[in-house]
Design a protein around this motif. Structure first.
Motif, short mmCIF file in Angstrom:
data_model
loop_
_atom_site.label_atom_id
_atom_site.label_comp_id
_atom_site.label_asym_id
_atom_site.label_seq_id
_atom_site.Cartn_x
_atom_site.Cartn_y
_atom_site.Cartn_z
N THR A 24 0.94 -1.12 0.08
CA THR A 24 0.06 0.07 0.11
C THR A 24 0.68 1.28 -0.05
N GLY A 25 2.19 1.36 0.14
CA GLY A 25 2.79 2.37 0.37
C GLY A 25 2.67 2.87 1.58
N PRO A 26 3.02 4.34 2.00
CA PRO A 26 2.86 4.90 3.25
C PRO A 26 1.52 4.75 3.55
N ALA A 27 1.16 4.47 5.01
CA ALA A 27 -0.10 4.31 5.54
C ALA A 27 -0.79 5.49 5.52
N ALA A 28 -0.56 6.66 5.44
CA ALA A 28 -1.42 7.82 5.31
C ALA A 28 -1.10 8.51 3.88
N GLY A 29 -0.68 7.53 2.89
CA GLY A 29 -0.63 8.08 1.63
C GLY A 29 -2.05 7.92 0.59
N PRO A 30 -1.96 8.63 -0.53
CA PRO A 30 -3.36 8.37 -1.22
C PRO A 30 -3.33 6.83 -1.99
N TYR A 31 -2.17 6.14 -2.00
CA TYR A 31 -2.47 4.96 -2.51
C TYR A 31 -3.01 4.02 -1.48
N ALA A 32 -2.52 3.99 -0.33
CA ALA A 32 -3.00 3.30 0.83
C ALA A 32 -4.72 3.62 1.12
N ARG A 33 -4.98 4.84 1.00
CA ARG A 33 -6.38 5.37 1.33
C ARG A 33 -7.16 4.93 0.22
N GLU A 34 -6.85 4.76 -1.07
CA GLU A 34 -7.92 4.39 -2.04
C GLU A 34 -7.99 2.80 -2.01
#
Length: 266
Positions: A176-186
């Motif tokens: 997911t990449g960084p937990a707070a990053g956009p990729y993870a959020r999506e």
């Protein structure tokens, strides 16, 4: 009982893949088309798990014979086969396009090579543990493909809710990449449910978990989140742990839910 092995090429992963396909009793003697259930395995597993460890074919035969489940095609795929498990998503670090493999390779292959009713009203998905996450994740990401999802002992957590040490020591940064990053959020299951809560075409969700399962708290947390956003669902808990005894016993509960949903479709 008829289970076939279907081999196909995945353009998303640029490799050959195999899935198990349960063929309903009347398939060979009729020309009708059938709804499709996708049945996903868990962490460290493979496409053989549901038939070899979970007696899925025998369960399907029994429920169809008793009239508790309509005749249907049941597809038991691999998760894409990387690491301990792919979680059925495209990985942030480029390891593999496991979601695209499922959505753009597997589903079209099944619809081309079997007599399916190829629409969301007749295509549903279920799974155990990691596959429980995968079933909810894929349905919420692709409500145009899957009308309902069912999870048994699912890893229904949220990356944003993981403790920092747990996140850092897991595979999730690669996924997911960084937990707070956009990729993870999506790709966050809680966020995906929130995104779809007001959608009239949101997938119907069922999940159950054993009260002695180490993922029980995760399931109750997902239940609380669905309550907080007004997302209708069905949830059950039973005595049991995170093992094949539980999944074999409670697969019928998930299939009965999917049958009740299919029965409402036109």
């Amino acid at each position: 009982m008829t289970v076939q092995y279907a081999a196909f090429f995945s353009g998303a992963l640029f490799s050959r893949k195999v899935c198990c396909v349960y063929i309903p009793p009347g398939y060979e003697t009729s020309d009708q088309s059938y709804p499709v259930v996708y049945l996903l395995h868990g962490l460290y597993g493979c496409q053989l798990d549901w038939t070899q460890k979970g007696s899925a074919a025998q369960t399907l035969d029994r429920l169809i014979q008793s009239g508790e489940l309509r005749e249907c095609i049941v597809v038991m795929p691999s998760d894409g086969e990387a690491g301990h498990g792919t979680f059925y998503m495209d990985w942030y670090d480029g390891t593999g396009n496991f979601e695209q493999y499922f959505v753009y390779d597997l589903v079209p292959y099944i619809d081309r090579h079997y007599r399916t009713v190829a629409d969301r009203n007749h295509r549903v998905i279920a799974g155990l543990s990691m596959g429980g996450f995968g079933s909810c994740y894929l349905a919420l990401r692709h409500p145009e493909l899957f009308g309902a999802a069912a999870s048994l002992s699912g890893a229904l957590g949220s990356v944003s809710g993981m403790e920092e040490k747990m996140f850092d020591r897991s595979q999730f940064p690669r996924m997911t990449g960084p937990a707070a990053g956009p990729y993870a959020r999506e790709r966050d299951l809680h966020q995906l449910a929130s995104n779809e809560a007001a959608n009239p075409q949101r997938p119907s969700i069922y999940f159950n978990c054993g009260t002695e399962d180490y993922l029980f708290a995760m399931n109750t947390s997902f239940k609380q989140h669905l309550d907080s956003i007004g997302y209708a669902y069905e949830y059950e808990s039973f005595p049991g742990e995170h093992n094949w005894d539980y999944w074999t016993e409670h697969l019928p509960d998930a299939l009965r839910f999917l049958e009740s949903w299919l029965a409402k479709q036109i």
